[in-house]
Write a protein that holds these residues in place. Structure first.
Motif, mmCIF file in Angstrom:
data_model
loop_
_atom_site.group_PDB
_atom_site.id
_atom_site.type_symbol
_atom_site.label_atom_id
_atom_site.label_comp_id
_atom_site.label_asym_id
_atom_site.label_seq_id
_atom_site.Cartn_x
_atom_site.Cartn_y
_atom_site.Cartn_z
ATOM 1 N N ALA A 147 -47.278 15.772 11.013
ATOM 2 C CA ALA A 147 -47.108 15.305 12.381
ATOM 3 C C ALA A 147 -46.270 16.253 13.213
ATOM 4 N N ILE A 148 -45.291 16.923 12.589
ATOM 5 C CA ILE A 148 -44.409 17.811 13.358
ATOM 6 C C ILE A 148 -44.699 19.286 13.114
ATOM 7 N N GLY A 149 -45.746 19.587 12.347
ATOM 8 C CA GLY A 149 -46.098 20.974 12.114
ATOM 9 C C GLY A 149 -45.139 21.705 11.193
ATOM 10 N N SER A 150 -44.610 20.982 10.182
ATOM 11 C CA SER A 150 -43.670 21.585 9.242
ATOM 12 C C SER A 150 -44.196 21.406 7.820
ATOM 13 N N VAL A 151 -43.312 21.557 6.831
ATOM 14 C CA VAL A 151 -43.701 21.391 5.428
ATOM 15 C C VAL A 151 -42.861 20.289 4.810
ATOM 16 N N ARG A 152 -43.354 19.717 3.713
ATOM 17 C CA ARG A 152 -42.749 18.529 3.127
ATOM 18 C C ARG A 152 -41.307 18.763 2.699
ATOM 19 N N GLU A 153 -41.026 19.914 2.095
ATOM 20 C CA GLU A 153 -39.682 20.164 1.574
ATOM 21 C C GLU A 153 -38.637 20.168 2.691
ATOM 22 N N VAL A 154 -38.998 20.761 3.826
ATOM 23 C CA VAL A 154 -38.061 20.824 4.957
ATOM 24 C C VAL A 154 -37.852 19.432 5.549
ATOM 25 N N VAL A 155 -38.935 18.677 5.658
ATOM 26 C CA VAL A 155 -38.836 17.312 6.184
ATOM 27 C C VAL A 155 -38.009 16.436 5.245
ATOM 28 N N ALA A 156 -38.141 16.655 3.934
ATOM 29 C CA ALA A 156 -37.373 15.865 2.972
ATOM 30 C C ALA A 156 -35.875 16.064 3.190
ATOM 31 N N ARG A 157 -35.465 17.286 3.457
ATOM 32 C CA ARG A 157 -34.047 17.546 3.712
ATOM 33 C C ARG A 157 -33.580 16.863 5.001
ATOM 34 N N ALA A 158 -34.432 16.898 6.034
ATOM 35 C CA ALA A 158 -34.078 16.255 7.300
ATOM 36 C C ALA A 158 -33.944 14.744 7.116
ATOM 37 N N LEU A 159 -34.856 14.134 6.356
ATOM 38 C CA LEU A 159 -34.789 12.695 6.118
ATOM 39 C C LEU A 159 -33.542 12.315 5.321
ATOM 40 N N LYS A 160 -33.157 13.173 4.372
ATOM 41 C CA LYS A 160 -31.945 12.889 3.585
ATOM 42 C C LYS A 160 -30.718 12.887 4.491
ATOM 43 N N LYS A 161 -30.655 13.833 5.420
ATOM 44 C CA LYS A 161 -29.522 13.874 6.351
ATOM 45 C C LYS A 161 -29.478 12.610 7.196
ATOM 46 N N LEU A 162 -30.631 12.192 7.693
ATOM 47 C CA LEU A 162 -30.682 10.979 8.510
ATOM 48 C C LEU A 162 -30.306 9.752 7.691
ATOM 49 N N SER A 163 -30.729 9.723 6.435
ATOM 50 C CA SER A 163 -30.395 8.608 5.558
ATOM 51 C C SER A 163 -28.898 8.588 5.269
ATOM 52 N N THR A 185 -26.515 9.535 7.152
ATOM 53 C CA THR A 185 -25.750 9.089 8.320
ATOM 54 C C THR A 185 -25.899 7.593 8.582
ATOM 55 N N GLY A 186 -26.879 6.955 7.918
ATOM 56 C CA GLY A 186 -27.120 5.541 8.143
ATOM 57 C C GLY A 186 -28.114 5.255 9.245
ATOM 58 N N ALA A 187 -28.743 6.306 9.793
ATOM 59 C CA ALA A 187 -29.717 6.103 10.867
ATOM 60 C C ALA A 187 -31.000 5.481 10.342
ATOM 61 N N ILE A 188 -31.377 5.825 9.090
ATOM 62 C CA ILE A 188 -32.603 5.299 8.502
ATOM 63 C C ILE A 188 -32.335 4.850 7.072
ATOM 64 N N ARG A 189 -33.292 4.095 6.534
ATOM 65 C CA ARG A 189 -33.273 3.690 5.134
ATOM 66 C C ARG A 189 -34.679 3.884 4.590
ATOM 67 N N ARG A 190 -34.787 4.579 3.462
ATOM 68 C CA ARG A 190 -36.099 4.909 2.916
ATOM 69 C C ARG A 190 -36.446 4.028 1.719
ATOM 70 N N SER A 191 -37.760 3.703 1.619
ATOM 71 C CA SER A 191 -38.262 2.926 0.498
ATOM 72 C C SER A 191 -39.735 3.269 0.294
ATOM 73 N N ARG A 192 -40.028 4.144 -0.676
ATOM 74 C CA ARG A 192 -41.395 4.582 -0.942
ATOM 75 C C ARG A 192 -42.047 5.129 0.326
#
Length: 233
Positions: A186-202, A204-211
């Motif tokens: 969706a953002i024109g990137s790769v999975r590994e880079v997005v995974a790091r961004a999601l971990k940072k957001l998680s 900070t408490g901005a998001i919560r991930r589940s599968r």
């Protein structure tokens, strides 16, 4: 499905009331919606594909649609999201084609409008033409904002923006049903880079991930990341 006296569904009329055409005369509304057909699409389905020279002018009743451009090597970039009340492919209707494909992010119901009827009505109604012109101008500004985001924004900012735009309200909060690979596309990137961004957001408490589910815990915090990169916080 409930219908108005003129045979137009209640869902179509409600979507029309949320669209940029809501101030048009009832004759315009009835002519366009009376010459339409209601279609449903499951999540993940292509509504139309640019590589097939296809376009579909549709008033969205429910769901979320993603407009995207796909490069020759398969990379994708999202140009905008559309939800209830949006009308797809208005520029394509006037140019008989567009470079963007449309994909259902969630299950969707739409009224597929007849582009010939739409063009004919524009030739006879100055008010309709002006409404379309304003809509196209606003869409241009929105596209420029997306372009700026994709060119100059960090992955963290782009992920934050797309999560907010992909979120669906539920009784338990804002939910994004996606995975790292889909979000990377969706953002024109790769999975590994997005995974790091999601971990940072998680973290900070901005998001919560589940599968394949991402819950937005703090929309305000997520919005702040769009204009202020996490690396500078």
């Amino acid at each position: 499905m409930n219908h108005h006296d003129n045979g137009i569904s209640a869902a179509a009329l409600e979507a029309w009331s949320q669209s940029f055409l809501c101030q048009q005369d009832p004759e315009i509304r009835d002519a366009l919606l009376g010459d339409s057909r209601v279609v449903s699409y499951p999540a993940g389905a292509f509504i139309c594909r640019a590589d097939e020279g296809d376009y579909l002018v549709a008033l969205i009743h429910t769901g979320r649609v993603r407009a995207k451009i796909t490069a020759w090597d398969g990379r994708e970039v999202t140009t905008r999201y559309l939800t209830a009340g949006h009308i797809t492919a208005v520029p394509a209707m006037l140019t008989h084609g567009a470079p963007s494909s449309l994909e259902a992010v969630t299950s969707c119901e739409v009224s597929v409008l007849n582009p010939n009827t739409f063009r004919r009505l524009m030739q006879t109604s100055a008010n309709l033409c002006y409404a379309v012109a304003v809509y196209l101008a606003e869409s241009t500004y929105e596209s420029v904002a997306y372009l700026e985001d994709n060119l100059f924004g960090s992955v963290q900012q782009r992920v934050s923006r797309h999560l907010l735009e992909m979120a669906t309200p539920t009784i338990n909060g804002l939910l994004v049903q996606t995975d790292q690979t889909e979000l990377a596309h969706a953002i024109g990137s790769v999975r590994e880079v997005v995974a790091r961004a999601l971990k940072k957001l998680s973290d900070t408490g901005a998001i919560r991930r589940s599968r394949r589910q991402i819950w937005i815990e703090d929309p305000g915090l997520l919005k702040s990341f769009i204009s202020a990169d996490l690396r500078n916080r």
